[in-house]
Design an enzyme around this catalytic site. Structure first.
Site: not given
Lengths: 285, 285
Positions: B52, B96, B119
């Protein structure tokens, strides 16, 4: 005649439980309170609001109806909602749909504090339902009432094929989430669905919320199908009918009548949510 | 051999667009910034986070990785998130998964400001997606990347039968909402589904996200089925495989490869959401 699901009776049973919970709250010095905002003079909306207020009164729940003329500004409604959000006597706030065209319904609904959002329309509560989050949050009363009704007739929905026809934010979408959370395999059908007949023929449970008289015939469903009719349509001759046509004499299918099926469950569930919100507020005060 | 959907190429095309948007933002004096919180030393998570960060760097997006030991307290992570919420240089915050067992993942995700929730996990954003609300809100990047990919191969999903297998909050549930919002007829299947073979045989589009090697055989799907394989499973011999087994030589079916299908789309879409959040912040600043 298809066997009828007795929404009235299940709603009455639920109200007995609610009345008992209200008594316990009052014994603790807490009277649950609901505020209903009604804008304009739509006769159907006036009847709905009156029915809600009567149901509240019968159960010992305080109710307040705030009426605005159809010309009211969005700001005035928002100011009222802010006042109700801050008012500790009010546990539940409901804005009766539909609103006049110049009012942004989404603005209004989003202004209601999530912890007083008795209709479960706030994004926060919708999100919690769709994520199947733990803990308490209010959810839309019509689909929740249907889940209560279904539990009486189909105690375990695990692995059942459930078909939801109509994808409104009031009924179809939260219905899908609740059935999925109850481990049913859910299909959400709508105006663009091409193979509806096949979906109907293989579904164990069908929820019809399309607003079209006689949209679905019971003969199209499985021999043991359970069908929930959310529609309330008035025919030209004044007759009230649902979305489902019962053309199956002597079948073993189950169907909610209109009226007397989903309607009483929605009102009883609205009261249930109101006292749950009051219970939540009493815990956190 | 089933025809392969080229996720790498579609992701590259998307990145070209993103790089161009980043340049425009930088010309306005705005450098998009993403913060990634990594807890513990899970090797797979470390690789994901590194990928990422590399993708961000290549596109001119500022990235910051904050690492905590597996023993960190929830309070410390929450304090860090509060700091990032208040930091105007950060447009996007990502935690994460997975987190250590003593950390409540829901607490952590809910602490991220909805307008930095890259997200799309915050109840507020989940609710907006499920209500198909107007306006901009971030949504889960894996299903959104799949929608971008599908658009290249199935430009119009209206009335298509879409089957989503697996109902996680990361993939299956938001996938169902996005496909429904695109007017597909969606069925959400899961471990309790009884008639999976029949559902597979009648679906036009199948999204498989179950995490089991070779869970679905292409021969079970329609001759013109489009199958998206979200799974990434490592076999005992070290080989990476998806949830789908391609047992259909010379078929006209379409399938995403693993790797090179959904994976690259997820990372590119994460970057897309990051710059959209930066654009939103620049509008409201």
């Amino acid at each position: 005649m298809t066997k009828l699901i007795d929404g009235k009776q299940v709603a009455e049973n639920l109200k007995v439980q609610i009345a008992s919970s209200v008594k316990k709250l009052i014994a603790l010095g807490i009277t649950p309170g609901i505020a209903v905002i009604l804008v304009g003079d739509d006769p159907a909306s006036q009847i709905y609001v009156r029915n809600k207020q009567r149901a509240a009164e019968k159960l010992g729940i305080d109710s307040e109806v705030i009426t605005f003329p159809a010309t009211v500004s969005e700001e005035k409604i928002l100011a009222k909602i802010n006042g109700l959000n801050a008012n500790p006597a009010i546990d539940a706030i409901l804005v009766q749909s539909p609103l006049p065209d110049h009012i942004d319904e989404h603005h209004i609904q989003s202004a209601i504090a999530p912890e007083k959002d008795v209709d479960g329309f706030h994004a926060h509560n919708v999100g919690a339902l769709f994520a199947n989050s733990e803990g308490y949050y209010p959810m839309a009363n019509t689909p929740r009432g249907i889940m209560t009704l279904l539990k009486e007739y189909v105690p375990d929905l695990t692995g059942k094929n459930a078909l939801v026809i109509g994808r409104s934010i009031l009924v179809g979408r939260p219905m899908m989430a609740m059935l999925n959370n109850a481990n049913a395999t859910v299909t959400l059908a709508h105006r663009h669905t091409k193979n509806l007949a096949q979906l109907v023929a293989t579904a164990d449970v069908i929820i019809v919320a399309v607003g079209k008289p006689h949209f679905l015939k019971m003969s199209a469903a499985k021999a043991d199908a359970v069908v929930i009719d959310v529609g309330i349509n008035r025919l030209e001759d004044g007759q009230l009918v649902g979305d489902v046509l019962d053309d199956m004499p002597d079948s073993e299918q189950l169907l909610t009548p209109v009226p007397g099926g989903v309607g009483p469950m929605t009102i009883a569930t609205l009261m249930q949510t109101t006292i749950e919100l009051a219970q939540q507020h009493s815990i956190f005060e």
